[in-house]
Write a protein that holds these residues in place. Sequence first.
Motif, PDB file in Angstrom:
ATOM      1  N   THR A   1       0.066  33.701  -4.684  1.00  0.00           N
ATOM      2  CA  THR A   1       1.123  33.039  -5.436  1.00  0.00           C
ATOM      3  C   THR A   1       2.352  33.944  -5.412  1.00  0.00           C
ATOM      4  O   THR A   1       2.254  35.118  -5.751  1.00  0.00           O
ATOM      5  CB  THR A   1       0.714  32.792  -6.900  1.00  0.00           C
ATOM      6  N   ALA A   2       3.473  33.377  -4.998  1.00  0.00           N
ATOM      7  CA  ALA A   2       4.721  34.142  -4.982  1.00  0.00           C
ATOM      8  C   ALA A   2       5.847  33.244  -5.465  1.00  0.00           C
ATOM      9  O   ALA A   2       6.043  32.151  -4.932  1.00  0.00           O
ATOM     10  CB  ALA A   2       5.031  34.656  -3.584  1.00  0.00           C
ATOM     11  N   VAL A   3       6.551  33.712  -6.481  1.00  0.00           N
ATOM     12  CA  VAL A   3       7.773  33.040  -6.914  1.00  0.00           C
ATOM     13  C   VAL A   3       8.907  34.017  -6.632  1.00  0.00           C
ATOM     14  O   VAL A   3       8.922  35.137  -7.136  1.00  0.00           O
ATOM     15  CB  VAL A   3       7.742  32.659  -8.410  1.00  0.00           C
ATOM     16  N   GLN A   4       9.826  33.590  -5.795  1.00  0.00           N
ATOM     17  CA  GLN A   4      10.958  34.427  -5.421  1.00  0.00           C
ATOM     18  C   GLN A   4      12.230  33.808  -5.991  1.00  0.00           C
ATOM     19  O   GLN A   4      12.500  32.630  -5.757  1.00  0.00           O
ATOM     20  CB  GLN A   4      11.075  34.516  -3.897  1.00  0.00           C
ATOM     21  N   THR A   5      12.991  34.585  -6.757  1.00  0.00           N
ATOM     22  CA  THR A   5      14.282  34.126  -7.247  1.00  0.00           C
ATOM     23  C   THR A   5      15.324  34.399  -6.175  1.00  0.00           C
ATOM     24  O   THR A   5      15.518  35.533  -5.750  1.00  0.00           O
ATOM     25  CB  THR A   5      14.665  34.847  -8.559  1.00  0.00           C
ATOM     26  N   PHE A   6      15.962  33.341  -5.716  1.00  0.00           N
ATOM     27  CA  PHE A   6      17.008  33.433  -4.698  1.00  0.00           C
ATOM     28  C   PHE A   6      18.366  33.299  -5.376  1.00  0.00           C
ATOM     29  O   PHE A   6      18.654  32.278  -6.001  1.00  0.00           O
ATOM     30  CB  PHE A   6      16.850  32.325  -3.656  1.00  0.00           C
ATOM     31  N   ALA A   7      19.194  34.326  -5.260  1.00  0.00           N
ATOM     32  CA  ALA A   7      20.496  34.339  -5.919  1.00  0.00           C
ATOM     33  C   ALA A   7      21.615  33.950  -4.956  1.00  0.00           C
ATOM     34  O   ALA A   7      21.618  34.352  -3.798  1.00  0.00           O
ATOM     35  CB  ALA A   7      20.784  35.733  -6.472  1.00  0.00           C
ATOM     36  N   VAL A   8      22.541  33.160  -5.471  1.00  0.00           N
ATOM     37  CA  VAL A   8      23.818  32.927  -4.793  1.00  0.00           C
ATOM     38  C   VAL A   8      24.786  33.892  -5.456  1.00  0.00           C
ATOM     39  O   VAL A   8      25.074  33.775  -6.646  1.00  0.00           O
ATOM     40  CB  VAL A   8      24.291  31.466  -4.965  1.00  0.00           C
TER      41      VAL A   8
ATOM     42  N   TYR B   1      22.944  25.941   2.400  1.00  0.00           N
ATOM     43  CA  TYR B   1      22.285  26.653   3.503  1.00  0.00           C
ATOM     44  C   TYR B   1      20.921  27.186   3.053  1.00  0.00           C
ATOM     45  O   TYR B   1      19.918  27.050   3.755  1.00  0.00           O
ATOM     46  CB  TYR B   1      23.175  27.805   3.991  1.00  0.00           C
ATOM     47  N   GLY B   2      20.888  27.764   1.859  1.00  0.00           N
ATOM     48  CA  GLY B   2      19.646  28.319   1.336  1.00  0.00           C
ATOM     49  C   GLY B   2      18.597  27.255   1.056  1.00  0.00           C
ATOM     50  O   GLY B   2      17.419  27.439   1.368  1.00  0.00           O
ATOM     51  N   LYS B   3      19.010  26.146   0.475  1.00  0.00           N
ATOM     52  CA  LYS B   3      18.065  25.066   0.202  1.00  0.00           C
ATOM     53  C   LYS B   3      17.473  24.517   1.503  1.00  0.00           C
ATOM     54  O   LYS B   3      16.282  24.205   1.567  1.00  0.00           O
ATOM     55  CB  LYS B   3      18.739  23.940  -0.584  1.00  0.00           C
ATOM     56  N   LYS B   4      18.297  24.412   2.533  1.00  0.00           N
ATOM     57  CA  LYS B   4      17.790  23.959   3.830  1.00  0.00           C
ATOM     58  C   LYS B   4      16.797  24.971   4.388  1.00  0.00           C
ATOM     59  O   LYS B   4      15.747  24.602   4.918  1.00  0.00           O
ATOM     60  CB  LYS B   4      18.925  23.740   4.818  1.00  0.00           C
TER      61      LYS B   4
ATOM     62  N   ASP C   1      12.836  33.415  10.788  1.00  0.00           N
ATOM     63  CA  ASP C   1      13.217  34.410  11.793  1.00  0.00           C
ATOM     64  C   ASP C   1      14.326  35.314  11.288  1.00  0.00           C
ATOM     65  O   ASP C   1      15.500  35.084  11.565  1.00  0.00           O
ATOM     66  CB  ASP C   1      13.690  33.706  13.075  1.00  0.00           C
ATOM     67  N   ASN C   2      13.964  36.322  10.506  1.00  0.00           N
ATOM     68  CA  ASN C   2      14.962  37.296  10.084  1.00  0.00           C
ATOM     69  C   ASN C   2      14.296  38.647   9.882  1.00  0.00           C
ATOM     70  O   ASN C   2      13.081  38.737   9.767  1.00  0.00           O
ATOM     71  CB  ASN C   2      15.705  36.827   8.826  1.00  0.00           C
ATOM     72  N   SER C   3      15.113  39.666   9.835  1.00  0.00           N
ATOM     73  CA  SER C   3      14.604  41.024   9.630  1.00  0.00           C
ATOM     74  C   SER C   3      14.883  41.505   8.209  1.00  0.00           C
ATOM     75  O   SER C   3      14.838  42.698   7.935  1.00  0.00           O
ATOM     76  CB  SER C   3      15.258  41.975  10.642  1.00  0.00           C
ATOM     77  N   LEU C   4      15.152  40.581   7.301  1.00  0.00           N
ATOM     78  CA  LEU C   4      15.449  40.923   5.918  1.00  0.00           C
ATOM     79  C   LEU C   4      14.168  41.255   5.163  1.00  0.00           C
ATOM     80  O   LEU C   4      13.067  41.021   5.652  1.00  0.00           O
ATOM     81  CB  LEU C   4      16.166  39.749   5.243  1.00  0.00           C
ATOM     82  N   ALA C   5      14.307  41.749   3.956  1.00  0.00           N
ATOM     83  CA  ALA C   5      13.142  42.086   3.131  1.00  0.00           C
ATOM     84  C   ALA C   5      12.385  40.839   2.700  1.00  0.00           C
ATOM     85  O   ALA C   5      11.185  40.897   2.443  1.00  0.00           O
ATOM     86  CB  ALA C   5      13.585  42.890   1.909  1.00  0.00           C
TER      87      ALA C   5
ATOM     88  N   ASP D   1      19.094  38.802  -2.563  1.00  0.00           N
ATOM     89  CA  ASP D   1      20.361  38.291  -2.027  1.00  0.00           C
ATOM     90  C   ASP D   1      20.146  37.572  -0.701  1.00  0.00           C
ATOM     91  O   ASP D   1      21.081  37.423   0.082  1.00  0.00           O
ATOM     92  CB  ASP D   1      21.349  39.449  -1.826  1.00  0.00           C
ATOM     93  N   THR D   2      18.951  37.112  -0.469  1.00  0.00           N
ATOM     94  CA  THR D   2      18.598  36.548   0.833  1.00  0.00           C
ATOM     95  C   THR D   2      19.426  35.327   1.192  1.00  0.00           C
ATOM     96  O   THR D   2      19.821  35.180   2.351  1.00  0.00           O
ATOM     97  CB  THR D   2      17.089  36.233   0.886  1.00  0.00           C
ATOM     98  N   PHE D   3      19.714  34.438   0.236  1.00  0.00           N
ATOM     99  CA  PHE D   3      20.521  33.257   0.564  1.00  0.00           C
ATOM    100  C   PHE D   3      21.860  33.652   1.185  1.00  0.00           C
ATOM    101  O   PHE D   3      22.272  33.096   2.195  1.00  0.00           O
ATOM    102  CB  PHE D   3      20.791  32.419  -0.689  1.00  0.00           C
ATOM    103  N   CYS D   4      22.541  34.604   0.570  1.00  0.00           N
ATOM    104  CA  CYS D   4      23.851  35.034   1.087  1.00  0.00           C
ATOM    105  C   CYS D   4      23.705  35.678   2.461  1.00  0.00           C
ATOM    106  O   CYS D   4      24.521  35.441   3.358  1.00  0.00           O
ATOM    107  CB  CYS D   4      24.522  35.984   0.104  1.00  0.00           C
ATOM    108  N   GLU D   5      22.672  36.487   2.621  1.00  0.00           N
ATOM    109  CA  GLU D   5      22.449  37.145   3.920  1.00  0.00           C
ATOM    110  C   GLU D   5      22.108  36.124   4.997  1.00  0.00           C
ATOM    111  O   GLU D   5      22.588  36.230   6.127  1.00  0.00           O
ATOM    112  CB  GLU D   5      21.347  38.196   3.810  1.00  0.00           C
ATOM    113  N   LEU D   6      21.274  35.148   4.668  1.00  0.00           N
ATOM    114  CA  LEU D   6      20.957  34.102   5.648  1.00  0.00           C
ATOM    115  C   LEU D   6      22.222  33.365   6.060  1.00  0.00           C
ATOM    116  O   LEU D   6      22.452  33.112   7.242  1.00  0.00           O
ATOM    117  CB  LEU D   6      19.957  33.093   5.061  1.00  0.00           C
TER     118      LEU D   6
END
Length: 119
Positions: free
Chosen positions: A38-45, A64-67, A23-27, A9-14
């Motif tokens: 190699t890391a593929v992270q799925t970012f959910a809105v 915001y997330g894409k930026k 610069d964040n304290s998120l996971a 849920d990082t996009f929403c939290e950002l």
Amino acid sequence: MKIFDLHCDTFCELFDRKTTLKDNSLAVNIGELSQFKTAVQTFAVFLHPKFNDTAYRYTEVLQYGKKALNDVGISVCTDRKSFNGDGVKALLSVEGGVPDFNPRFVEKMYLDGIRTVSL
């Protein structure tokens, strides 16, 4: 080590905290992700029903997330070939379904780079 994480849920939290992937304290942040070859992270809105205008929130959070991804050099995977190679990559998703189950919104999401949707 290679990882493929299917959700965060990082996009929403950002967006809500007005912070960045650097610069964040998120996971999920660039420091944590770049530890992997190699890391593929799925970012959910996340389209939570508490927001009256989920289509507007979708647009705001996604932009915001894409930026945030662009600012740290993470590319978005939109087809099979874009998963090739090492490095950190993103897969975009929507959690909470499609507002009003509108077929035009499904097409918009696809054009925006969304590749998975959950109810």
